[in-house]
Design an enzyme around this catalytic site. Structure first.
Site, PDB file in Angstrom:
ATOM      1  N   LEU A 263       0.809  -1.221   0.000  1.00 14.57           N
ATOM      2  CA  LEU A 263       0.000   0.000   0.000  1.00 14.57           C
ATOM      3  C   LEU A 263       0.845   1.274   0.000  1.00 14.57           C
ATOM      4  O   LEU A 263       1.884   1.335   0.650  1.00 14.57           O
ATOM      5  CB  LEU A 263      -0.918  -0.008   1.230  1.00 14.57           C
ATOM      6  CG  LEU A 263      -1.785  -1.264   1.375  1.00 14.57           C
ATOM      7  CD1 LEU A 263      -2.618  -1.184   2.656  1.00 14.57           C
ATOM      8  CD2 LEU A 263      -2.684  -1.476   0.176  1.00 14.57           C
ATOM      9  N   HIS A 264       0.376   2.263  -0.745  1.00 17.11           N
ATOM     10  CA  HIS A 264       1.028   3.573  -0.791  1.00 17.11           C
ATOM     11  C   HIS A 264      -0.001   4.643  -0.412  1.00 17.11           C
ATOM     12  O   HIS A 264      -1.153   4.318  -0.084  1.00 17.11           O
ATOM     13  CB  HIS A 264       1.628   3.823  -2.179  1.00 17.11           C
ATOM     14  CG  HIS A 264       0.670   3.550  -3.301  1.00 17.11           C
ATOM     15  ND1 HIS A 264      -0.420   4.352  -3.549  1.00 17.11           N
ATOM     16  CD2 HIS A 264       0.612   2.551  -4.218  1.00 17.11           C
ATOM     17  CE1 HIS A 264      -1.087   3.889  -4.580  1.00 17.11           C
ATOM     18  NE2 HIS A 264      -0.494   2.775  -4.998  1.00 17.11           N
TER      19      HIS A 264
ATOM     20  N   HIS B 203      -3.584   4.359  -1.798  1.00 20.61           N
ATOM     21  CA  HIS B 203      -4.469   3.436  -1.062  1.00 20.61           C
ATOM     22  C   HIS B 203      -4.896   4.059   0.268  1.00 20.61           C
ATOM     23  O   HIS B 203      -6.045   3.957   0.673  1.00 20.61           O
ATOM     24  CB  HIS B 203      -3.736   2.123  -0.742  1.00 20.61           C
ATOM     25  CG  HIS B 203      -3.322   1.338  -1.939  1.00 20.61           C
ATOM     26  ND1 HIS B 203      -2.002   1.168  -2.283  1.00 20.61           N
ATOM     27  CD2 HIS B 203      -4.044   0.657  -2.853  1.00 20.61           C
ATOM     28  CE1 HIS B 203      -1.926   0.414  -3.362  1.00 20.61           C
ATOM     29  NE2 HIS B 203      -3.145   0.089  -3.741  1.00 20.61           N
TER      30      HIS B 203
ATOM     31  N   GLY C 183      -9.342   3.958  -6.942  1.00 23.79           N
ATOM     32  CA  GLY C 183      -8.561   5.123  -7.361  1.00 23.79           C
ATOM     33  C   GLY C 183      -8.828   5.490  -8.814  1.00 23.79           C
ATOM     34  O   GLY C 183      -9.063   4.618  -9.656  1.00 23.79           O
TER      35      GLY C 183
ATOM     36  N   ARG D 245       3.861  -0.448  -8.344  1.00 26.46           N
ATOM     37  CA  ARG D 245       4.864  -0.856  -9.339  1.00 26.46           C
ATOM     38  C   ARG D 245       6.031   0.141  -9.431  1.00 26.46           C
ATOM     39  O   ARG D 245       7.046  -0.178 -10.050  1.00 26.46           O
ATOM     40  CB  ARG D 245       4.211  -1.046 -10.705  1.00 26.46           C
ATOM     41  CG  ARG D 245       3.325  -2.291 -10.754  1.00 26.46           C
ATOM     42  CD  ARG D 245       2.849  -2.610 -12.158  1.00 26.46           C
ATOM     43  NE  ARG D 245       2.261  -3.940 -12.227  1.00 26.46           N
ATOM     44  CZ  ARG D 245       0.954  -4.191 -12.207  1.00 26.46           C
ATOM     45  NH1 ARG D 245       0.085  -3.212 -12.133  1.00 26.46           N
ATOM     46  NH2 ARG D 245       0.511  -5.432 -12.271  1.00 26.46           N
TER      47      ARG D 245
END
Ligand code: PAF
Length: 281
Positions: free
Chosen positions: A33-34, A37, A147, A187
């Site tokens: 998660l970034h 998220h 998103g 990614r």
């Protein structure tokens, strides 16, 4: 916050919540998660009484030559992000919990899934629609959050929910970017330092394209050519697609006369990145 691996456990908990009249928000993810998220989980937590986040790297949405085996995974780190952003449960099933050995039912969609990412990833949206339907049936939330970076995915999910009468409100959330404009993505971790620098070309090209439309350009071909020239100036970049499409039907438009999505998929080395903006008219 609890991490739950079994379908029946999530179901039982959500049933208890609903029996008390609580509203349930859901954020489906593939983990690692970034901040993108995180913003979805925060919004879900603001708008609902309880929040479920799923973390499942869904094998059936990856093509045979794609990055399923190398997709980044880190449940400990993800748990901290979820807890900090207000999640109540992480649903983290094993493959076997989601797909029986003789699993044979899929949710497929025509039209919307044909272009953009569907062109270079022909089985991707069938995998997404199937897993999201399963997750919706398992979690049974009131609202689900996606998103806008995956603009085609968001349009596909909205259409699927409409077509199949799934009683869940779908909420799109804005793209979260790094300081230099690169859209947050799990990614991005694949990129070397040199590739990471090169990847900023994606947002640069989109920003200039947006300015050109804002200054009155209405011909999609001119916009596509402008983006192409900018992307081709970066030697590490290889264009997968550059498209100007109707933001609802995802069909290409020649003239920009109503709301359009300008979308790019680009390889930087071996890493495929996507980004987009919607221009409202
Ligand atoms: O956007 C993603 O991370 C995935 O496509 C989703 C919606 C979690 C389905 O696996």
């Amino acid at each position: 916050m609890r991490v739950v691996e079994k379908v029946n456990d999530v179901r039982a908990t959500v049933k208890e919540w609903k029996a008390k009249g609580l509203k349930v928000g859901f954020v489906p993810t593939m983990g690692y998660l970034h901040e993108g998220h995180e913003s979805l989980i925060r919004k879900a937590s603001e708008e609902n009484d309880r929040v479920v986040v799923s973390i499942f790297v869904n094998p059936i949405q990856f093509g045979p030559k794609e990055d399923l085996s190398t997709y980044p995974r880190d449940l400990d780190r993800d748990s901290k992000v979820c807890e900090g952003a207000g999640a109540d449960i992480i649903f983290h099933p094993e493959n076997e919990e989601m797909y029986f050995e003789d699993f044979s039912t899929f949710v497929d969609m025509n039209g919307l899934t044909a272009g953009l990412c569907g062109k270079s990833r022909p089985t991707h949206f069938r995998g997404v629609c199937t897993v999201v339907t399963k997750l919706f049936n398992i979690v049974a939330p009131d609202r689900a959050y996606f998103g806008e970076k995956d603009a085609q995915q968001l349009a596909v999910i909205k259409r699927m929910v409409r077509d199949l009468n799934i009683d869940i409100e779908i909420i799109g959330c804005p793209i979260v970017r790094e300081k230099d404009g690169l859209a947050k993505s799990s990614r991005n971790t694949y990129l070397s330092i040199e590739e990471r620098n090169a990847a900023t070309i994606l947002n640069k090209a989109l920003t200039l394209a947006k300015e050109k439309i804002q200054s009155g350009e209405r011909n999609s071909k001119v916009i596509i050519k402008l983006i192409e020239e900018i992307l081709n100036s970066e030697k590490l970049a290889r264009v997968d697609y550059i498209e100007v499409v109707d933001s609802l039907s995802m069909e290409g438009v020649e003239r920009i006369e109503k709301s359009v999505l300008v979308a790019i998929a680009l390889f930087i080395g071996k890493t495929r990145l996507i980004d987009n903006f919607t221009y409202e008219l």
